[in-house]
Write a protein that holds these residues in place. Sequence first.
Motif, PDB file in Angstrom:
ATOM      1  N   PHE A  10      49.543 -26.448   6.202  1.00  0.00           N
ATOM      2  CA  PHE A  10      50.474 -25.395   5.783  1.00  0.00           C
ATOM      3  C   PHE A  10      50.612 -25.439   4.268  1.00  0.00           C
ATOM      4  CE2 PHE A  10      55.067 -23.859   5.364  1.00  0.00           C
ATOM      5  CZ  PHE A  10      54.699 -22.512   5.382  1.00  0.00           C
ATOM      6  N   TYR A  11      50.544 -24.254   3.657  1.00  0.00           N
ATOM      7  CA  TYR A  11      50.643 -24.098   2.205  1.00  0.00           C
ATOM      8  C   TYR A  11      51.870 -23.249   1.885  1.00  0.00           C
ATOM      9  CZ  TYR A  11      45.712 -25.574   2.184  1.00  0.00           C
ATOM     10  OH  TYR A  11      44.531 -26.261   2.351  1.00  0.00           O
ATOM     11  N   SER A  12      52.742 -23.749   1.021  1.00  0.00           N
ATOM     12  CA  SER A  12      53.939 -22.984   0.666  1.00  0.00           C
ATOM     13  C   SER A  12      54.493 -23.423  -0.678  1.00  0.00           C
ATOM     14  CB  SER A  12      55.017 -23.145   1.740  1.00  0.00           C
ATOM     15  OG  SER A  12      56.196 -22.449   1.367  1.00  0.00           O
ATOM     16  N   ASP A  13      55.296 -22.530  -1.258  1.00  0.00           N
ATOM     17  CA  ASP A  13      55.941 -22.789  -2.554  1.00  0.00           C
ATOM     18  C   ASP A  13      57.411 -23.134  -2.414  1.00  0.00           C
ATOM     19  OD1 ASP A  13      57.830 -20.163  -3.537  1.00  0.00           O
ATOM     20  OD2 ASP A  13      56.533 -19.896  -1.818  1.00  0.00           O
ATOM     21  N   SER A  14      58.007 -22.900  -1.236  1.00  0.00           N
ATOM     22  CA  SER A  14      59.468 -22.837  -1.122  1.00  0.00           C
ATOM     23  C   SER A  14      60.071 -24.007  -0.360  1.00  0.00           C
ATOM     24  CB  SER A  14      59.863 -21.527  -0.431  1.00  0.00           C
ATOM     25  OG  SER A  14      61.259 -21.473  -0.239  1.00  0.00           O
ATOM     26  N   TYR A  15      61.194 -24.507  -0.876  1.00  0.00           N
ATOM     27  CA  TYR A  15      61.917 -25.580  -0.200  1.00  0.00           C
ATOM     28  C   TYR A  15      62.400 -25.132   1.171  1.00  0.00           C
ATOM     29  CZ  TYR A  15      65.137 -29.481   0.516  1.00  0.00           C
ATOM     30  OH  TYR A  15      65.789 -30.581   1.019  1.00  0.00           O
ATOM     31  N   SER A  16      62.631 -23.837   1.349  1.00  0.00           N
ATOM     32  CA  SER A  16      63.058 -23.338   2.665  1.00  0.00           C
ATOM     33  C   SER A  16      61.992 -23.591   3.728  1.00  0.00           C
ATOM     34  CB  SER A  16      63.394 -21.849   2.601  1.00  0.00           C
ATOM     35  OG  SER A  16      62.237 -21.080   2.357  1.00  0.00           O
ATOM     36  N   ASP A  17      60.754 -23.833   3.298  1.00  0.00           N
ATOM     37  CA  ASP A  17      59.665 -24.120   4.232  1.00  0.00           C
ATOM     38  C   ASP A  17      59.489 -25.615   4.497  1.00  0.00           C
ATOM     39  OD1 ASP A  17      58.869 -21.563   4.935  1.00  0.00           O
ATOM     40  OD2 ASP A  17      57.552 -21.355   3.199  1.00  0.00           O
ATOM     41  N   ARG A  18      60.427 -26.405   4.022  1.00  0.00           N
ATOM     42  CA  ARG A  18      60.339 -27.856   4.261  1.00  0.00           C
ATOM     43  C   ARG A  18      60.165 -28.191   5.746  1.00  0.00           C
ATOM     44  NH1 ARG A  18      65.137 -32.306   2.893  1.00  0.00           N
ATOM     45  NH2 ARG A  18      64.451 -33.842   4.431  1.00  0.00           N
ATOM     46  N   PRO A  19      60.904 -27.548   6.685  1.00  0.00           N
ATOM     47  CA  PRO A  19      60.706 -27.910   8.096  1.00  0.00           C
ATOM     48  C   PRO A  19      59.262 -27.734   8.568  1.00  0.00           C
ATOM     49  CG  PRO A  19      62.729 -26.647   7.845  1.00  0.00           C
ATOM     50  CD  PRO A  19      62.012 -26.573   6.523  1.00  0.00           C
ATOM     51  N   MET A  20      58.616 -26.657   8.146  1.00  0.00           N
ATOM     52  CA  MET A  20      57.234 -26.428   8.572  1.00  0.00           C
ATOM     53  C   MET A  20      56.283 -27.366   7.847  1.00  0.00           C
ATOM     54  SD  MET A  20      55.277 -24.825  10.633  1.00  0.00           S
ATOM     55  CE  MET A  20      53.515 -24.517  10.814  1.00  0.00           C
ATOM     56  N   LEU A  21      56.542 -27.636   6.597  1.00  0.00           N
ATOM     57  CA  LEU A  21      55.708 -28.584   5.862  1.00  0.00           C
ATOM     58  C   LEU A  21      55.763 -29.970   6.506  1.00  0.00           C
ATOM     59  CD1 LEU A  21      56.626 -27.423   2.267  1.00  0.00           C
ATOM     60  CD2 LEU A  21      54.300 -27.446   3.192  1.00  0.00           C
ATOM     61  N   GLU A  22      56.931 -30.331   7.009  1.00  0.00           N
ATOM     62  CA  GLU A  22      57.066 -31.636   7.667  1.00  0.00           C
ATOM     63  C   GLU A  22      56.490 -31.627   9.084  1.00  0.00           C
ATOM     64  OE1 GLU A  22      60.805 -33.934   5.866  1.00  0.00           O
ATOM     65  OE2 GLU A  22      61.394 -32.132   6.964  1.00  0.00           O
ATOM     66  N   ARG A  23      56.339 -30.442   9.651  1.00  0.00           N
ATOM     67  CA  ARG A  23      55.865 -30.354  11.037  1.00  0.00           C
ATOM     68  C   ARG A  23      54.356 -30.506  11.148  1.00  0.00           C
ATOM     69  NH1 ARG A  23      54.065 -30.889  15.033  1.00  0.00           N
ATOM     70  NH2 ARG A  23      54.493 -30.008  17.101  1.00  0.00           N
ATOM     71  N   VAL A  24      53.614 -30.051  10.143  1.00  0.00           N
ATOM     72  CA  VAL A  24      52.151 -30.126  10.223  1.00  0.00           C
ATOM     73  C   VAL A  24      51.657 -31.481   9.714  1.00  0.00           C
ATOM     74  CG1 VAL A  24      51.863 -27.632   9.980  1.00  0.00           C
ATOM     75  CG2 VAL A  24      51.830 -29.081   7.930  1.00  0.00           C
ATOM     76  N   GLY A  25      50.399 -31.767  10.040  1.00  0.00           N
ATOM     77  CA  GLY A  25      49.810 -33.023   9.591  1.00  0.00           C
ATOM     78  C   GLY A  25      49.337 -32.988   8.155  1.00  0.00           C
ATOM     79  N   ASP A  41      58.978 -24.377  -6.036  1.00  0.00           N
ATOM     80  CA  ASP A  41      60.268 -24.257  -6.694  1.00  0.00           C
ATOM     81  C   ASP A  41      60.772 -25.664  -7.018  1.00  0.00           C
ATOM     82  OD1 ASP A  41      61.545 -25.337  -4.358  1.00  0.00           O
ATOM     83  OD2 ASP A  41      61.764 -23.340  -3.511  1.00  0.00           O
ATOM     84  N   LEU A  42      61.862 -25.771  -7.772  1.00  0.00           N
ATOM     85  CA  LEU A  42      62.304 -27.066  -8.277  1.00  0.00           C
ATOM     86  C   LEU A  42      62.606 -28.059  -7.163  1.00  0.00           C
ATOM     87  CD1 LEU A  42      64.588 -26.018 -11.271  1.00  0.00           C
ATOM     88  CD2 LEU A  42      62.339 -27.117 -11.371  1.00  0.00           C
ATOM     89  N   ARG A  43      63.303 -27.592  -6.127  1.00  0.00           N
ATOM     90  CA  ARG A  43      63.682 -28.510  -5.046  1.00  0.00           C
ATOM     91  C   ARG A  43      62.460 -28.990  -4.278  1.00  0.00           C
ATOM     92  NH1 ARG A  43      68.340 -26.149  -1.396  1.00  0.00           N
ATOM     93  NH2 ARG A  43      68.474 -28.324  -0.691  1.00  0.00           N
ATOM     94  N   LEU A  44      61.527 -28.077  -4.004  1.00  0.00           N
ATOM     95  CA  LEU A  44      60.331 -28.485  -3.265  1.00  0.00           C
ATOM     96  C   LEU A  44      59.447 -29.373  -4.132  1.00  0.00           C
ATOM     97  CD1 LEU A  44      58.681 -28.442  -0.722  1.00  0.00           C
ATOM     98  CD2 LEU A  44      57.585 -26.332  -1.504  1.00  0.00           C
ATOM     99  N   GLY A  45      59.374 -29.080  -5.430  1.00  0.00           N
ATOM    100  CA  GLY A  45      58.582 -29.930  -6.319  1.00  0.00           C
ATOM    101  C   GLY A  45      59.083 -31.362  -6.311  1.00  0.00           C
ATOM    102  N   TRP A  46      60.402 -31.506  -6.380  1.00  0.00           N
ATOM    103  CA  TRP A  46      60.998 -32.849  -6.347  1.00  0.00           C
ATOM    104  C   TRP A  46      60.717 -33.518  -5.009  1.00  0.00           C
ATOM    105  CZ3 TRP A  46      64.722 -34.795  -2.999  1.00  0.00           C
ATOM    106  CH2 TRP A  46      65.224 -36.058  -3.327  1.00  0.00           C
ATOM    107  N   PHE A  47      60.908 -32.787  -3.914  1.00  0.00           N
ATOM    108  CA  PHE A  47      60.705 -33.358  -2.585  1.00  0.00           C
ATOM    109  C   PHE A  47      59.249 -33.719  -2.358  1.00  0.00           C
ATOM    110  CE2 PHE A  47      60.351 -33.172   2.089  1.00  0.00           C
ATOM    111  CZ  PHE A  47      61.383 -34.045   2.434  1.00  0.00           C
ATOM    112  N   ALA A  48      58.341 -32.883  -2.849  1.00  0.00           N
ATOM    113  CA  ALA A  48      56.908 -33.149  -2.680  1.00  0.00           C
ATOM    114  C   ALA A  48      56.502 -34.429  -3.401  1.00  0.00           C
ATOM    115  CB  ALA A  48      56.093 -31.970  -3.200  1.00  0.00           C
ATOM    116  N   ARG A  49      57.041 -34.633  -4.593  1.00  0.00           N
ATOM    117  CA  ARG A  49      56.728 -35.885  -5.316  1.00  0.00           C
ATOM    118  C   ARG A  49      57.247 -37.094  -4.548  1.00  0.00           C
ATOM    119  NH1 ARG A  49      57.930 -32.409  -9.627  1.00  0.00           N
ATOM    120  NH2 ARG A  49      60.112 -33.073  -9.689  1.00  0.00           N
ATOM    121  N   LYS A  50      58.427 -36.952  -3.981  1.00  0.00           N
ATOM    122  CA  LYS A  50      59.006 -38.035  -3.191  1.00  0.00           C
ATOM    123  C   LYS A  50      58.136 -38.353  -1.973  1.00  0.00           C
ATOM    124  CE  LYS A  50      63.222 -39.138  -0.590  1.00  0.00           C
ATOM    125  NZ  LYS A  50      64.549 -38.627  -0.150  1.00  0.00           N
ATOM    126  N   LYS A  51      57.613 -37.304  -1.330  1.00  0.00           N
ATOM    127  CA  LYS A  51      56.801 -37.483  -0.126  1.00  0.00           C
ATOM    128  C   LYS A  51      55.326 -37.729  -0.434  1.00  0.00           C
ATOM    129  CE  LYS A  51      58.087 -36.383   3.679  1.00  0.00           C
ATOM    130  NZ  LYS A  51      58.617 -37.118   4.861  1.00  0.00           N
TER     131      LYS A  51
END
Length: 217
Positions: free
Chosen positions: A176-191, A199-209
């Motif tokens: 799954f490819y996305s730019d938005s933190y609102s898509d975090r559930p789907m990003l976490e669902r796929v392998g 966006d800023l929140r997703l960028g931060w979360f992506a670095r963490k993950k």
Amino acid sequence: MTVAAFFDLDLTLLSINSGASWVRRERRLGRINNKQMLQAYVRFFLYRLSLIDMEEAMRLALAMYRQLPEQTLADWTRSWYEAEIAPTAAPGAFPVLQEHRQQGHLLVLLTTSSPYEAAVAREQFGLDHALSSRYEVDNGLLTGEPILPLCYGPGKVTVAEQFAAERGLDLDACYFYSDSYSDRPMLERVGHPYVVNPDLRLGWFARKKKWPVLDWR
């Protein structure tokens, strides 16, 4: 085993938020007023921060088209998309789409956008399927109500899981490819989650993950 690659639309396959473009067009054509345009921009701002009540926002947007023939909105959407949105395709998306095609993966649009925009975007990008928000229609006329669940946030996971179950897909093997933190559930669902111009929140979360971060601009 069949594998799917899911793609968000706005600010992922497209380099812009197409919803904002639609609102500007509707104001230009006189179908909404300045107050409605301002309210829409407030909703876009909240959406970008992943702080929006999407169900309420969707109802407010659809209220303007209550009792409009569905085909009319579909026709308006196609002419707008082809004239104003198609040229904003993100250049970096095409090599990735081609790579997935060569691997035999299903290419699936997964977007909160309207079913009419999703259908035209599917054509432009040569995708196999388009999963989107859906609108209630009665005797060919829009009722102003969305069909739940919305293809947004956790709702995207619900829509994708139903699609996967129907086709025997294992989401743990999917992308799954996305730019938005609102898509975090789907990003976490796929392998295989991929973050595109986040966006800023997703960028931060992506670095963490330690998720891959791509630039398709």
